[in-house]
Design a protein around this motif. Structure first.
Motif, PDB file in Angstrom:
ATOM      1  N   VAL A  56       2.965  10.301  -3.379  1.00 24.88           N
ATOM      2  CA  VAL A  56       1.641  10.439  -3.992  1.00 24.88           C
ATOM      3  C   VAL A  56       1.310  11.916  -4.198  1.00 24.88           C
ATOM      4  CG1 VAL A  56      -0.837  10.077  -3.654  1.00 24.88           C
ATOM      5  CG2 VAL A  56       0.778   8.247  -3.078  1.00 24.88           C
ATOM      6  N   TRP A  60       4.041  12.547  -7.565  1.00 26.10           N
ATOM      7  CA  TRP A  60       3.048  12.203  -8.586  1.00 26.10           C
ATOM      8  C   TRP A  60       2.080  13.377  -8.800  1.00 26.10           C
ATOM      9  CZ3 TRP A  60      -1.212   7.918  -7.655  1.00 26.10           C
ATOM     10  CH2 TRP A  60      -2.032   7.808  -8.781  1.00 26.10           C
ATOM     11  N   GLY A  61       1.511  13.883  -7.710  1.00 26.07           N
ATOM     12  CA  GLY A  61       0.445  14.878  -7.829  1.00 26.07           C
ATOM     13  C   GLY A  61       0.909  16.201  -8.396  1.00 26.07           C
ATOM     14  N   GLN A  62       2.072  16.684  -7.955  1.00 29.57           N
ATOM     15  CA  GLN A  62       2.519  18.018  -8.359  1.00 29.57           C
ATOM     16  C   GLN A  62       3.605  17.991  -9.428  1.00 29.57           C
ATOM     17  OE1 GLN A  62       1.002  21.019  -7.033  1.00 29.57           O
ATOM     18  NE2 GLN A  62      -0.433  19.370  -6.579  1.00 29.57           N
ATOM     19  N   LEU A  64       4.364  15.404 -11.370  1.00 26.95           N
ATOM     20  CA  LEU A  64       3.857  14.641 -12.511  1.00 26.95           C
ATOM     21  C   LEU A  64       5.004  14.028 -13.315  1.00 26.95           C
ATOM     22  CD1 LEU A  64       0.929  17.084 -13.255  1.00 26.95           C
ATOM     23  CD2 LEU A  64       0.653  14.624 -12.896  1.00 26.95           C
ATOM     24  N   LEU A 287       5.396   3.710  -6.076  1.00 26.10           N
ATOM     25  CA  LEU A 287       4.901   3.818  -4.698  1.00 26.10           C
ATOM     26  C   LEU A 287       5.479   2.688  -3.856  1.00 26.10           C
ATOM     27  CD1 LEU A 287       3.061   5.830  -6.139  1.00 26.10           C
ATOM     28  CD2 LEU A 287       1.116   4.874  -4.919  1.00 26.10           C
TER      29      LEU A 287
ATOM     30  N   SER B  28      -6.024  15.741  -8.458  1.00 26.55           N
ATOM     31  CA  SER B  28      -5.173  16.770  -7.882  1.00 26.55           C
ATOM     32  C   SER B  28      -4.179  17.196  -8.948  1.00 26.55           C
ATOM     33  CB  SER B  28      -4.441  16.180  -6.679  1.00 26.55           C
ATOM     34  OG  SER B  28      -3.453  17.047  -6.228  1.00 26.55           O
ATOM     35  N   GLY B  42      -0.519   9.559 -16.095  1.00 20.11           N
ATOM     36  CA  GLY B  42      -1.804  10.151 -15.753  1.00 20.11           C
ATOM     37  C   GLY B  42      -1.749  10.915 -14.444  1.00 20.11           C
ATOM     38  N   ALA B  43      -2.684  11.853 -14.290  1.00 24.76           N
ATOM     39  CA  ALA B  43      -2.737  12.691 -13.091  1.00 24.76           C
ATOM     40  C   ALA B  43      -3.164  11.867 -11.874  1.00 24.76           C
ATOM     41  CB  ALA B  43      -3.704  13.848 -13.313  1.00 24.76           C
ATOM     42  N   GLN B  44      -3.005  12.475 -10.704  1.00 25.33           N
ATOM     43  CA  GLN B  44      -3.268  11.772  -9.444  1.00 25.33           C
ATOM     44  C   GLN B  44      -4.722  11.948  -9.017  1.00 25.33           C
ATOM     45  OE1 GLN B  44      -3.839  12.732  -5.424  1.00 25.33           O
ATOM     46  NE2 GLN B  44      -1.686  13.312  -5.484  1.00 25.33           N
ATOM     47  N   PRO B  45      -5.480  10.868  -8.947  1.00 24.43           N
ATOM     48  CA  PRO B  45      -6.835  10.970  -8.390  1.00 24.43           C
ATOM     49  C   PRO B  45      -6.738  11.389  -6.923  1.00 24.43           C
ATOM     50  CG  PRO B  45      -6.510   8.855  -9.504  1.00 24.43           C
ATOM     51  CD  PRO B  45      -5.167   9.490  -9.373  1.00 24.43           C
ATOM     52  N   ASN B 231      -4.662   6.492 -15.043  1.00 24.95           N
ATOM     53  CA  ASN B 231      -4.303   7.309 -13.878  1.00 24.95           C
ATOM     54  C   ASN B 231      -4.012   6.459 -12.641  1.00 24.95           C
ATOM     55  OD1 ASN B 231      -4.920   9.821 -15.361  1.00 24.95           O
ATOM     56  ND2 ASN B 231      -7.025   9.044 -15.265  1.00 24.95           N
ATOM     57  N   GLY B 233      -1.037   5.747 -11.356  1.00 27.16           N
ATOM     58  CA  GLY B 233       0.168   6.092 -10.589  1.00 27.16           C
ATOM     59  C   GLY B 233       1.420   5.573 -11.259  1.00 27.16           C
TER      60      GLY B 233
END
Lengths: 438, 438
Positions: A56, A60-62, A64, A287, B28, B42-45, B231, B233
């Motif tokens: 996550v 995903w977060g960094q 992408l 995930l 994030s 999509g970006a990570q909430p 978004n 994931g």
């Protein structure tokens, strides 16, 4: 059945001598709970929390969109398949974790129908077991309807006599969800093949629980679940296997882009990939797939402790012990045994029965209430309803996962069952309101 | 096109006046990155990390099997569907998040084929767009083959003329993935219905990106993706919608237990649930579904800031700005525009073109290398290959998600593009090795 008299001390001695006991530390289990429902939802591997957090936050977060390549999301279904393949007697490149058991069954059953109709065009019968897990039967009804086939449901003892040259497909679940009874995959497959029948095996209750040798049995198609004995997490993607002699002969109808030979060329015509990749369809839930890997990693770690041979020996010792203790200590309460005593016919669960008329005020079997009373005491098994006939009784189901269940756990579980039965605790109204959904 | 001369200062002023700007803090995003690929992943909430940790550690780890009821896993597909329904003009009980877009398309396209063949048995033509996303075409080929239908692929400008009374189904993607061009859903649906044609809409590039009114357009079936503008994931489950006048008329062929009227009665015969539940099949990946909820929660939070009307206004302002800046500052480098200038025909992305022969040494278009050079600078868009003809050129694709993209981001992105083009930086060998898979 062993005549041995077991005690808490003898059970503790078995735990002390158990080479697999250290594996329990790889799981996060709630305090005070004896978890005998790993055949429904496996326990959480401790590594899963950190792994999913990494996916996550970092991937995903960094990373992408670049994570599809950088973190290897793109071929995760096949990499996990390769990791797990030896545990079901499959080879590299033959297994993928993707979609759900129901959907994978639809894929392979359609491929099996195409194969059967190509090889023996006149055959219309598809055999299965009446007490097969219902979703298998529902999917089979759909596939049969689409292909002009007839689904024939049999009792297990009638199957071999029906394996004749008018049958197109034999679709069985290796270990029965209601009874824990295991079919002889190699013998049934050989007998079916001798009549030109295509064999589809559902391994939901056997993968990771009992030895499976798909190539050795010369099976044709197989599917299975990853959130039970594989401890992949709730709803983790299922697996699909096709014998390599068949993989490239047909393709399955859920012809999405991940099964295409060149998905990122974005060509308008479907061209199936070679090998098991053609059994993929759409983008997978990364995930959930990532958590699943932590479940598979425990199996990989168990190889140094004896692998499946050791797991199977412990599983049989646990189920033997449970059966012996129930019979020694819970007699006189109408509890019967649905699971075969013979090791070769037993999965990794024990299913107890209770007849209609034994419930409160002679209503129902009381099995549901007994399971609820056990859950209230922290002994988690589950209930499966009978069909109201003497043929399929209500079931109290207990799964014994050798990765994290010990012998003293079995002792305590049976003591709780004995107390619940002997005290009449199960008759309390709070345990008799049927509202559970799983 | 606006004749306004934009500057970094004017862009910053737009950001300062943007009522939606606070929503960016809910995501994030990596430092130093301008993320214009939310139309792909999509970006990570920010809420996702804690929510998924809670699911793994508490719900799976501690509640175990009881979490199906206690944590509400059992109806999560429908609850998320109800939460998101208003964003696509759907009602409560009409939407479910489950499986993948490809699989959901297979379900609704099969239902559409059954409907069309019941209402107009003689019709065999299924119309779609040649540059529809390929997985849609692959699935359509499979469904057509199974139902004796013929898939006819058209250029977008030829569709209306082909909506005649020999057509069974019109299957379109609302916003085209290659061009960002948007169809007029209401007009096309009305025109198709006037000829008795069933309409299936793919909302992958429009759900959460542009206003969608399925009930208002009187559409028949729709599917869409949750890992792009929603978004949700990587590989988060897709959604499926069926107009309530059609839901109970047929059932879809992936007839798994979660679509059964009483899944936990374990009856051997399939009996479809009423409503959208019959479009469910197997057990869903709960970790991925739970992260998706965090993406949907941002949309819910945006309602107080103006909801879809505000998001759409900002999206158009962003794409207008990008188009204007590219034309003002990147002229003379062979960059064209594939996306319609007309607001009513534009999604939330801008697709630039580059013709064959403009690449290094006159090979290819150079579009891939330009995108790679931008990514190396932290401006993340993506590349979509053309078909080698003048009809479908190579595409540089940039998505503008009003939830987290600002006006100064657009300014900087275009400045990087200008630098990459003007300096010839894109011609460096490192950017010209084609090995990307997404």
């Amino acid at each position: 059945m062993s005549p041995t008299t077991h005690t808490l001390e003898s059970c503790r001695a078995l735990d002390a001598a158990d080479a697999l006991a250290p594996l329990k530390a790889q799981f996060s289990l709630p305090q005070g709970v004896i978890y005998l429902d790993g055949n429904s939802l496996g326990a959480q591997p401790r590594a899963a929390a950190a792994r999913v957090a990494e996916v996550v936050q970092q991937e995903w977060g960094q990373d992408l969109i670049t994570a599809w390549n950088k973190a290897g999301w793109i071929d995760l279904p096949q990499r996990l398949g390769d990791q797990f393949a030896p545990w079901i007697g499959a080879g590299t490149g033959q297994v993928a974790f993707t979609d759900t058991t129901s959907i994978n069954l639809y894929k392979v059953l359609t491929a099996a129908a195409r194969l059967a109709q190509a090889e023996h065009p006149g055959r219309t019968r598809v055999l299965s077991e009446r007490s097969n897990f219902p979703t298998d039967l529902y999917i089979a009804q759909s596939v049969c309807q689409a292909h002009g086939l007839e689904l024939v449901l049999l009792e297990p003892e009638d199957i071999t006599a029906q394996l004749r040259d008018d049958v197109a497909i034999l679709m069985l679940t290796h270990v029965n969800y209601r009874t824990g009874a295991m079919h002889d995959m190699a013998a049934l497959t050989a007998q079916a093949h001798a009549q030109g029948i295509v064999c589809v095996w559902d391994l939901c209750h056997s993968a990771g629980a009992v030895p499976v040798d798909l190539l050795g049995a010369n099976a044709d198609y197989a599917v299975g679940c990853s959130y039970k004995y594989l401890n992949g997490g709730p709803g983790a993607p299922a697996f699909v296997w096709v014998h390599p002699r068949l993989t490239d002969r047909f393709w399955q109808p859920l012809s999405g882009w991940f099964g295409h030979a060149a998905p990122f060329e974005f060509t308008p015509d479907y061209r199936p990939a070679a090998g098991i990749q053609r059994y993929l369809c759409g983008t997978q839930p990364i995930l959930s797939l990532s958590a699943l890997q932590c479940g598979l990693d425990v199996f990989t770690a168990s190889e140094a402790l004896g692998g499946m041979a050791a797991l199977r020996a412990k599983s049989l010792a646990l189920t033997d012990l449970f059966i012996a203790l129930v019979e020694q200590r819970c007699a006189g309460h109408g509890i019967g045994l649905a699971t075969p005593r013979e090791h070769a016919r037993r999965g990794s669960q024990v299913c107890l029965t209770r007849a209609e008329g034994l419930g409160v005020d002679g209503q129902g079997s009381g099995a549901y209430a007994i399971v609820q009373a056990l859950i209230a005491r922290g002994v988690i098994g589950d209930f499966r309803k009978g069909d109201g006939t003497g043929r399929h009784l209500d079931i109290l189901r207990f799964g014994f996962t050798p990765l994290y269940v010990g012998f003293a756990d079995v002792w305590h579980a049976v003591e709780h069952l004995r107390d619940v039965l002997a005290s009449g605790e199960w008759q309390q109204p709070e345990f008799n309101h049927v509202n559970a959904v799983t």
